[in-house]
Design an enzyme around this catalytic site. Structure first.
Site, PDB file in Angstrom:
ATOM      1  N   PHE B  59       0.847  -1.200   0.000  1.00 59.64           N
ATOM      2  CA  PHE B  59       0.000   0.000   0.000  1.00 59.64           C
ATOM      3  C   PHE B  59       0.878   1.244   0.000  1.00 59.64           C
ATOM      4  O   PHE B  59       1.898   1.276   0.682  1.00 59.64           O
ATOM      5  CB  PHE B  59      -0.920   0.007   1.220  1.00 59.64           C
ATOM      6  CG  PHE B  59      -1.970  -1.062   1.165  1.00 59.64           C
ATOM      7  CD1 PHE B  59      -3.245  -0.782   0.705  1.00 59.64           C
ATOM      8  CD2 PHE B  59      -1.678  -2.365   1.542  1.00 59.64           C
ATOM      9  CE1 PHE B  59      -4.215  -1.765   0.634  1.00 59.64           C
ATOM     10  CE2 PHE B  59      -2.653  -3.362   1.471  1.00 59.64           C
ATOM     11  CZ  PHE B  59      -3.917  -3.055   1.019  1.00 59.64           C
ATOM     12  N   GLU B  60       0.430   2.283  -0.733  1.00 60.39           N
ATOM     13  CA  GLU B  60       1.319   3.430  -0.941  1.00 60.39           C
ATOM     14  C   GLU B  60       1.565   4.270   0.312  1.00 60.39           C
ATOM     15  O   GLU B  60       2.510   5.039   0.364  1.00 60.39           O
ATOM     16  CB  GLU B  60       0.844   4.311  -2.092  1.00 60.39           C
ATOM     17  CG  GLU B  60      -0.427   5.064  -1.843  1.00 60.39           C
ATOM     18  CD  GLU B  60      -0.853   5.841  -3.102  1.00 60.39           C
ATOM     19  OE1 GLU B  60      -0.059   6.635  -3.593  1.00 60.39           O
ATOM     20  OE2 GLU B  60      -1.979   5.626  -3.583  1.00 60.39           O
ATOM     21  N   SER B  61       0.717   4.117   1.320  1.00 64.79           N
ATOM     22  CA  SER B  61       0.982   4.832   2.565  1.00 64.79           C
ATOM     23  C   SER B  61       2.226   4.281   3.265  1.00 64.79           C
ATOM     24  O   SER B  61       2.709   4.880   4.218  1.00 64.79           O
ATOM     25  CB  SER B  61      -0.226   4.717   3.481  1.00 64.79           C
ATOM     26  OG  SER B  61      -0.606   3.358   3.572  1.00 64.79           O
TER      27      SER B  61
END
Lengths: 313, 264
Positions: B59-61
């Site tokens: 996930f990009e977070s």
């Protein structure tokens, strides 16, 4: 609101915003959907700041509120929406109709924006990326010229890169789990773009869930993402990330976000929401009182404790 | 159960469920998958619970190998954190894992798409005076530029499947064969489009999108009427394989029991 007199960098929220965020400054918000500095955003609205250039990789309610409040002149960033809850309607009204005022945006990708923050944080004029090539993100300019440049590798590989200009901020906001009185700030969970985004700030306004004794920080120094000497002001704001989550402290207030998404679809709805939750509330303490202990208790995180490591030698 | 106008009984599943299941089927076991909010999240979770237990969701977070125990409402959802193998930030995920080519498959959505798979999530209408201002790239451009292949998930009608997108937010094959190479993109491109009407792939020579399968209950003509260019159709075109019993059960009970993304 009676807030305690404290020495040094620790100060009340209203004072920190007054001192550090002048009208017209370049302000960087924090957190990709985590630990967003909402307590500061509310105070910026209450102090009716003007003509801000607002910087961020992935904005959500933070930018939508400031745009609705008329605080923003320009945006540099990559995304502005309410994620699964749909489009950001203050942003739509500002861009499509100039309500309450026109705003301009210069847009990049998420990765592109963090690399721009990295360049600023490292004191470099630009940074290369391999994304954005061939897209309108490189071609369509708003107020920066040039907003980007394509360069062929000067060392002869023939590879192309997009060069993106550094994105310095006058003030970077960071909402961290905890810090000590010097501002040594510790964060855990997802980092989003907070590492580089914070260092892009010439000044750093730090809000935290808790101010802890220095020994707590020194017991686990790997968790510190910014040393105190880079921090200019510290404000203790428990639940300062509400309505978003802060790992280990509280979960996202989904009902609050849904209510905002529904009411902000019209300008009148937005105004009634803002009167209720921003302008009709004196400060952060009153905001928490308004939310009520029962609601906050429901949001509080259950403990999932980490293991321990040996820092010995 | 509601019946459709022609008297044909509605299938015992929703279109959103079929889309999430199609998304899951695109992930092979052991692959590194880059996941965004919504149906792709359910697709990733479903794949992991069924045929691809060793796939790794990023996930990009800043989360690597998430094992969420509830439906994440956002890429920043706290439920992605406990039990993951690594937590970092967006720069590290994109810069160290995606840009050098370690991500096998990425999922993106769009408001408009053209026949070369170029996507618009920025504006409908003129950029400076838009009819609808959309959220913008976010990480979509980075995923579409840098993953080894991308899966596009979106709703379909003639205003969405267009001759020319109003803004190229995320490059597909740009102007056709060689377009990505000329732009300097290192790899990748769209492998598949999953709409609420059918599943599409891209011709390896012409880079043009073609219909591979239509969702049960629809016809090729109906799908053609919802595309604004002359759509290529596979000679082997068939109905999309309907959801299996286990796929549906896992999707409904483990991935989205509240119907947040599947609808209630």
């Amino acid at each position: 609101m009676a807030e305690p007199e404290v020495a040094g960098k620790l100060m009340p929220l209203a004072e920190a915003v007054k001192k550090l965020i002048p009208d017209g400054c370049r302000l960087r918000s924090g957190g990709i959907a985590v630990r967003k500095p909402f307590a500061v955003i509310y105070e910026v609205m209450r102090q009716r700041k003007r003509d801000l250039t607002f910087l961020m990789s992935g904005w959500t309610e933070d930018a939508d509120w400031l745009i609705g409040a008329g605080c923003v002149d320009k945006l540099e960033g990559s995304y502005l929406g309410l994620e699964a809850l749909g489009l950001a309607h203050c942003y739509r009204r500002a861009i499509e109709k100039g309500v309450p005022r026109r705003v301009l945006i210069e847009e990049y990708s998420n990765f592109g924006m963090t690399m721009r923050f990295m360049a600023a944080g490292m004191g470099l004029p630009f940074m290369p990326v391999k994304s954005q090539l061939g897209s309108d993100l490189l071609k369509v300019e708003s107020f920066r010229h040039p907003k980007a440049q394509v360069l062929e590798d000067p060392f002869g590989s023939g590879e192309k890169v997009a060069l993106l200009p550094a994105c310095p901020a006058d003030v970077a906001l960071l909402h961290a789990q905890r810090c000590d009185a010097d501002g040594n700030a510790q964060v855990w969970g997802q980092l989003g773009d907070d590492l580089w985004g914070t260092y892009a700030g010439k000044k750093v306004l730090l809000t935290v869930e808790e101010v802890v004794p220095t020994r707590v920080i020194r017991h686990d120094p790997n968790r510190t993402i910014v040393p105190g000497f880079r921090v200019d002001a510290i404000v203790a704001t428990p639940f300062g990330g509400h309505p978003y989550q802060v790992q280990g402290y509280y979960d996202t207030d989904r009902a609050f976000r849904r209510d905002y998404a529904a009411r902000s679809t019209t300008r009148e709805g937005w105004e009634s929401w803002a009167d209720e939750w921003v302008y009709g509330v004196e400060g952060h303490e009153e905001y928490l009182k308004k939310l009520g202990e029962e609601r906050l208790a429901r949001l509080r995180a259950k403990p999932v404790m980490s293991g321990k490591v040996n820092y010995g030698y | 159960m509601a019946t459709e106008a022609a008297g044909v009984p509605a299938p015992p599943y929703k279109r959103t469920e079929l889309m999430a299941i199609c998304a899951a089927r695109e992930i092979c076991d052991g692959e590194i998958a880059f996941i965004g909010t919504g149906l792709p999240m359910l697709g990733g979770m479903l794949a992991k619970h069924t045929h691809a237990p060793n796939c790794i969701m990023i996930f990009e977070s800043g989360v690597v190998d998430a094992r969420p125990k509830r439906t994440p409402l956002s890429i920043g959802d706290g439920c992605l954190v406990p039990g993951s193998v690594m937590l970092c930030g967006l720069t590290e995920v994109f810069g160290l894992l995606m840009q050098p080519g370690y991500v096998d498959v990425g999922y993106i959505g769009g408001a408009q798409i053209d026949k070369f798979g170029n996507l618009n999530t920025t504006v409908i209408g003129d950029y400076r005076n838009p009819k609808v201002r959309l959220p913008g790239s976010g990480g979509a451009n980075d995923i579409g530029s840098l993953a080894k292949r991308t899966i596009i998930m979106m709703k379909q009608d003639r205003l969405k499947f267009v001759q020319k997108v109003d803004y190229v937010t995320t490059p597909g094959y740009l102007d056709g064969p060689g377009g990505r190479e000329r732009a300097g993109l290192p790899r990748g491109g769209p492998a598949c489009v999953i709409s609420d009407m059918g599943v599409y792939r891209f011709d390896p020579e012409t880079k043009e999108m073609f219909l591979e399968s239509f969702h049960p209950g629809l016809s090729v003509d109906e799908i053609r009427n919802n595309v604004s260019w002359d759509l290529a159709v596979s000679p082997k075109v068939r109905a999309t394989k309907p959801p299996g019993k286990r796929e549906l059960q896992v999707l409904r009970t483990k991935c989205d029991p509240e119907g947040i993304f599947l609808g209630t």
